[in-house]
Design an enzyme around this catalytic site. Structure first.
Site, PDB file in Angstrom:
ATOM      1  N   GLY A 277      -2.077  14.341 -63.475  1.00  0.00           N
ATOM      2  CA  GLY A 277      -3.183  15.062 -64.124  1.00  0.00           C
ATOM      3  C   GLY A 277      -2.960  14.950 -65.522  1.00  0.00           C
ATOM      4  N   ILE A 278      -3.985  14.643 -66.373  1.00  0.00           N
ATOM      5  CA  ILE A 278      -3.815  14.722 -67.863  1.00  0.00           C
ATOM      6  C   ILE A 278      -5.199  15.373 -68.367  1.00  0.00           C
ATOM      7  CG2 ILE A 278      -4.611  12.188 -68.215  1.00  0.00           C
ATOM      8  CD1 ILE A 278      -2.350  12.460 -70.824  1.00  0.00           C
TER       9      ILE A 278
ATOM     10  N   ALA B 205      17.418  17.907 -77.290  1.00  0.00           N
ATOM     11  CA  ALA B 205      17.597  17.265 -75.754  1.00  0.00           C
ATOM     12  C   ALA B 205      18.787  16.438 -75.770  1.00  0.00           C
ATOM     13  CB  ALA B 205      16.370  16.730 -75.078  1.00  0.00           C
TER      14      ALA B 205
ATOM     15  N   GLY C 223     -15.735  29.549 -72.611  1.00  0.00           N
ATOM     16  CA  GLY C 223     -14.691  28.607 -71.890  1.00  0.00           C
ATOM     17  C   GLY C 223     -13.468  29.380 -71.581  1.00  0.00           C
TER      18      GLY C 223
ATOM     19  N   LYS D  60       1.555  35.263 -60.647  1.00  0.00           N
ATOM     20  CA  LYS D  60       2.285  35.041 -61.696  1.00  0.00           C
ATOM     21  C   LYS D  60       3.140  36.384 -61.596  1.00  0.00           C
ATOM     22  CE  LYS D  60      -0.654  32.995 -64.827  1.00  0.00           C
ATOM     23  NZ  LYS D  60      -2.076  33.512 -65.844  1.00  0.00           N
TER      24      LYS D  60
ATOM     25  N   GLY E 187      -3.863  27.473 -72.558  1.00  0.00           N
ATOM     26  CA  GLY E 187      -4.322  26.807 -73.838  1.00  0.00           C
ATOM     27  C   GLY E 187      -3.483  25.658 -73.597  1.00  0.00           C
TER      28      GLY E 187
END
Ligand code: HSE
Length: 436
Positions: A10-11, A33, A187, A205, A302
């Site tokens: 999914g992008i 990293a 939105g 959550k 976001g």
């Protein structure tokens, strides 16, 4: 060393943010990293759109299973959402020995036990910082930063859409329906905003945070969930007159009898920092024995804020994937064989304080009867406010704030008050938390 290879399932908003931030900050991320992190494969039904985002160097397919089957892919990032195909794909990725990063709170809150057990068995990591409060590193804070502490409670504004609606209702005196339309036009709210406004998203959550804070299994089915759809502007105004703001809070507390896990509108003292979190922002307060109270604030949704959390998980996995699985940070902060079986308490056993609004006949003795019922139930009153009856009106509003009591007692007292002939409309009850 060859960069670690990531496949995105999914992008959309978060996926494109992840791709962009990884590219923009690749040097900085590699320095942290110890190895490069590259998206090398993307699965999305809209192949043309996906290609326009990632360019020619990334393989784009329309079948997520091709990403999972690719032996070069080390980490699968699930950004599809929901409990359906996403669950199957996450389990298949684990079974194929891939580490998984997901922003899918619904999936983990409902099926987390099965998914974490599968990952544990296979020796892979499932990371989910992006699932709670977007860019705020609250999972990291609860799981690692506060690891010395016995956490006592947490309370969070963890749904931006509802916080935006409540802020606008208070600021502009608008009704819930009006602001919801505005939020959809901007939105913020989904076309079907049910999960947001009914408190379900916040409960997903809160369930995840509760599991990590107290070392209990994820138990969304035991959470109490109440949204903001019935909230009236007049209660926001009365609360303000009494020094409170109304927020949709996700709350989890440890008590001797069990764990409270609840989402509902809540009066919070206006002077608390969290009461001043406005618009679509998120914040989580955590109270723990050694550190005291801490507060985490930021963007809860976001593209790039959520990508920030996804990439933090990618870095963690890159650092840890060669470590002995038994020496990694446990998924739910506590070792799987050291989980607690403290029960999630039914709402009737929760202890909290209350705001009550009663539409009553403006007659002698009404207040005495109402307070008498509360006194008989051993519920102590903190404050009373009575609206002056308007000219020609024979009724008025009585607002009562109580001290803490167990919810079962309050339910009983409310039922008795409601039977009084001088109580003219259904009583409004909103819970209140002092958060001190
Ligand atoms: N719909 C959520 C919110 C964002 O309004 O906060 C992602 O969890």
């Amino acid at each position: 060393m060859k960069p670690i290879q990531v496949g995105l399932l999914g992008i959309g908003t978060v996926g494109s943010g992840t791709f962009e931030v990884l590219k923009r900050n690749q040097e900085e991320i590699q320095r942290r990293a110890g190895r490069g992190i590259e998206v090398t494969m993307v699965a999305d039904l809209d192949v043309a759109r996906a290609k326009s985002i990632v360019g020619a160097n990334v393989q784009v397919v329309d079948d997520a299973r091709k990403v999972i089957a690719n032996p070069d892919i080390d980490i699968v990032v699930e950004l599809i959402g929901g409990y359906g195909i996403a669950k199957q794909l996450v389990l298949e990725a684990i079974d194929a020995g891939k580490h998984v990063v997901t922003a899918n709170k619904a999936l983990l809150a409902v099926h987390g036990t099965e998914i974490f057990a599968a990952a544990h068995k296979k020796g892979v990591m499932v990371a989910f910082e992006a699932a709670v409060a977007g860019g705020i590193p609250i999972i990291k804070a609860l799981r690692e930063g506060l690891t010395a502490n016995r956490i006592q409670w947490l309370a969070g504004i963890i749904n931006g859409t509802t916080n935006f609606i409540l802020s606008e209702m208070r600021d502009k005196g608008l009704t819930f329906d009006d602001v919801l339309k505005q939020a959809q036009a901007l939105g913020y709210a989904e076309a079907d905003p049910t999960f947001d406004i009914e408190g379900v998203d916040a409960a997903h959550k809160a369930t995840l945070m509760s599991a990590i804070a107290f070392g209990v299994p994820v138990q969304f089915d035991k959470a109490y969930v109440e949204g903001i759809t019935k909230l009236e502007s007049q209660d926001i105004k009365y609360a303000e007159q009494l020094g409170y703001r109304i927020k949709l809070l996700g709350i989890s507390k440890r008590t001797a009898a069990g764990i409270e896990l609840r989402v509902h509108p809540c009066l919070v003292p206006a002077k608390r920092l969290i009461a001043n979190v406005e618009g679509a922002m998120n914040a989580v307060m955590v109270h723990a024995d050694a550190v005291g109270t801490t507060l985490y604030y930021g963007k809860g949704a976001g593209s790039e804020p959520t990508a920030s959390a996804v990439i933090a998980d990618l870095v963690d996995i890159t650092r840890l994937h060669t470590a002995d699985p038994l020496n990694r940070v446990p998924h739910l902060a506590f070792q799987p064989d050291a989980m607690s079986n403290l029960p999630i308490l039914p709402m009737a056993q929760v202890v909290t304080s209350y705001y009550l609004r009663l539409r009553v006949a403006d007659q002698a003795g009404v207040l005495a009867k109402v307070t008498g019922i509360l006194a008989n139930a051993d519920i102590s009153i903190d404050a009373v406010l009575q609206r002056e009856a308007g000219e020609g009106e024979s009724h008025t509003d009585l607002i009562i704030l109580t001290h803490d009591c167990v919810e079962a007692k309050m339910n009983q007292a409310l039922a008795e008050m409601q039977k009084l002939t001088t109580v003219l409309a259904p009583i409004t009850r909103i819970r209140k938390e002092e958060l001190n």
